[in-house]
Write an enzyme that holds these catalytic residues in place. Structure first.
Site, PDB file in Angstrom:
ATOM      1  NE  ARG A   1      -1.016   0.663   4.675  1.00  0.00           N
ATOM      2  CZ  ARG A   1      -1.467   0.774   5.666  1.00  0.00           C
ATOM      3  NH1 ARG A   1      -2.931   1.040   5.962  1.00  0.00           N
ATOM      4  NH2 ARG A   1      -0.895   1.380   6.928  1.00  0.00           N
TER       5      ARG A   1
ATOM      6  CB  THR B   1      -2.872   7.486  -1.673  1.00  0.00           C
ATOM      7  OG1 THR B   1      -2.335   6.219  -2.231  1.00  0.00           O
ATOM      8  CG2 THR B   1      -2.276   8.700  -2.474  1.00  0.00           C
TER       9      THR B   1
ATOM     10  CG  ASP C   1       5.597  -1.432   8.432  1.00  0.00           C
ATOM     11  OD1 ASP C   1       5.749  -3.005   8.001  1.00  0.00           O
ATOM     12  OD2 ASP C   1       5.410  -0.856   7.710  1.00  0.00           O
TER      13      ASP C   1
ATOM     14  CG  ASP D   1       9.111  -1.640   7.955  1.00  0.00           C
ATOM     15  OD1 ASP D   1       9.358  -2.203   6.712  1.00  0.00           O
ATOM     16  OD2 ASP D   1       8.725  -0.584   8.259  1.00  0.00           O
TER      17      ASP D   1
HETATM   18  C1  PRP Z   1       0.986  -4.517   5.359  1.00  0.00           C
HETATM   19  C2  PRP Z   1      -0.121  -5.905   5.513  1.00  0.00           C
HETATM   20  C3  PRP Z   1      -1.191  -5.773   4.732  1.00  0.00           C
HETATM   21  C4  PRP Z   1      -1.466  -4.367   4.449  1.00  0.00           C
HETATM   22  C5  PRP Z   1      -2.641  -4.087   5.280  1.00  0.00           C
HETATM   23  O1  PRP Z   1       1.374  -4.595   3.992  1.00  0.00           O
HETATM   24  O2  PRP Z   1       0.850  -7.026   5.460  1.00  0.00           O
HETATM   25  O3  PRP Z   1      -0.935  -6.389   3.069  1.00  0.00           O
HETATM   26  O4  PRP Z   1      -0.325  -3.657   4.890  1.00  0.00           O
HETATM   27  O5  PRP Z   1      -3.046  -2.675   5.328  1.00  0.00           O
HETATM   28  P1  PRP Z   1      -4.371  -2.369   4.494  1.00  0.00           P
HETATM   29  O6  PRP Z   1      -5.492  -3.194   4.852  1.00  0.00           O
HETATM   30  O7  PRP Z   1      -4.652  -0.859   4.707  1.00  0.00           O
HETATM   31  O8  PRP Z   1      -4.352  -2.709   2.912  1.00  0.00           O
HETATM   32  P2  PRP Z   1       2.474  -3.507   3.126  1.00  0.00           P
HETATM   33  O9  PRP Z   1       1.625  -2.572   2.529  1.00  0.00           O
HETATM   34  O10 PRP Z   1       2.936  -2.702   4.498  1.00  0.00           O
HETATM   35  O11 PRP Z   1       3.168  -4.381   2.767  1.00  0.00           O
HETATM   36  P3  PRP Z   1       4.692  -5.239   3.290  1.00  0.00           P
HETATM   37  O12 PRP Z   1       4.003  -6.485   3.698  1.00  0.00           O
HETATM   38  O13 PRP Z   1       5.616  -5.262   2.049  1.00  0.00           O
HETATM   39  O14 PRP Z   1       5.573  -4.432   4.356  1.00  0.00           O
HETATM   40  N1  URA Z   2       0.135  -2.752   7.744  1.00  0.00           N
HETATM   41  C1  URA Z   2       0.849  -3.112   8.857  1.00  0.00           C
HETATM   42  O1  URA Z   2       1.761  -3.677   8.672  1.00  0.00           O
HETATM   43  N2  URA Z   2       0.580  -2.586  10.158  1.00  0.00           N
HETATM   44  C2  URA Z   2      -0.653  -1.841  10.167  1.00  0.00           C
HETATM   45  O2  URA Z   2      -0.902  -1.314  11.433  1.00  0.00           O
HETATM   46  C3  URA Z   2      -1.080  -1.416   8.875  1.00  0.00           C
HETATM   47  C4  URA Z   2      -0.910  -1.848   7.628  1.00  0.00           C
END
Ligand code: PRP
Ligand code: URA
Length: 207
Positions: free
Chosen positions: A104, A108, A199, A202
């Protein structure tokens, strides 16, 4: 939110508290995600239909019940969903795996698809793996992609969700069974789940 089941297993609650702990190292964070995914899977498959299979045992050929493992396709959402694949494949060894990378945009909160390596899913049970459902945008996106591959059934295993995101999923995808370890309080103004895990990508991959 009839299709969203918040599981109550004490082992899941215990693992979730370890995941929330800021002192949990990336190695253990991945390990606990893998373990909690197993508990979620046990809950999701509690009523799973068994089929009869003839096998050789020490006194001859006998018929016993088995799960049709080849019908399952696990689909982790990269990155944070990846550790959940280890635990689930340990339980259903002969399942297949497909991969989706969705990120995401942190400004935005729009979801962007980077990679789709999910096979055609006719006759299969697709099981999506992602620890976080915040706005629900990523899971919504993943479900739309997976539905185009025509699975027989879709299950989503998630660790923590915000009521906002889960309600979006429930309205847009009432046909999907969601198993989650905790429905948390809310989203903050940056779209993070409170109290949540922080996160998850991360924390899992030390970035
Ligand atoms: C995180 C998580 C979900 C998303 C949730 O991924 O693993 O996929 O955020 O957020 P949302 O419900 O608002 O879409 P992220 O986009 O941070 O990617 P990553 O796993 O590569 O860190
Ligand atoms: N993605 C994450 O990893 N943590 C949150 O709290 C929301 C989105």
């Amino acid at each position: 939110m009839e299709n969203i089941k918040e599981i109550q297993h004490p082992i899941a609650k215990n693992l979730l508290t370890k995941l929330r702990d800021i002192n949990t190292t990336p190695y253990l964070f991945r390990k606990y995600l893998s373990e909690i995914a197993r508990v979620l899977l046990f809950e999701a498959l509690k009523e799973e239909k068994l089929v009869e299979k003839e096998i050789d045992i020490w006194i001859g050929r006998y018929v016993f019940p088995v799960i049709e493992e080849e019908k399952f396709v696990f689909i982790p959402i990269l990155r944070a969903g990846l550790p959940m694949l280890d635990g689930t494949l340990e339980v259903i060894n002969n399942a297949k795996a497909g991969f989706l990378a969705i990120k995401r945009d942190e400004e935005t909160l729009e979801s962007i698809l980077y990679y789709d390596r999910v096979p055609q899913l006719d006759g299969k049970t697709a099981i999506i793996l992602d620890p976080m459902v915040a706005t629900g945008g990523s899971l919504d996106y993943a479900l739309n992609v997976v539905k185009e591959k025509k699975p027989e059934r879709i299950i989503s295993l998630n660790v923590v969700g915000a009521p906002e995101g889960l309600s979006r999923i429930s309205h847009k995808h009432p046909d999907v069974s969601v198993y989650i370890a905790s429905i948390d309080e809310k989203l903050n103004d940056k779209g993070y789940i409170i109290p949540g895990l922080g996160d998850a990508g991360d924390r899992a991959f030390n970035t």
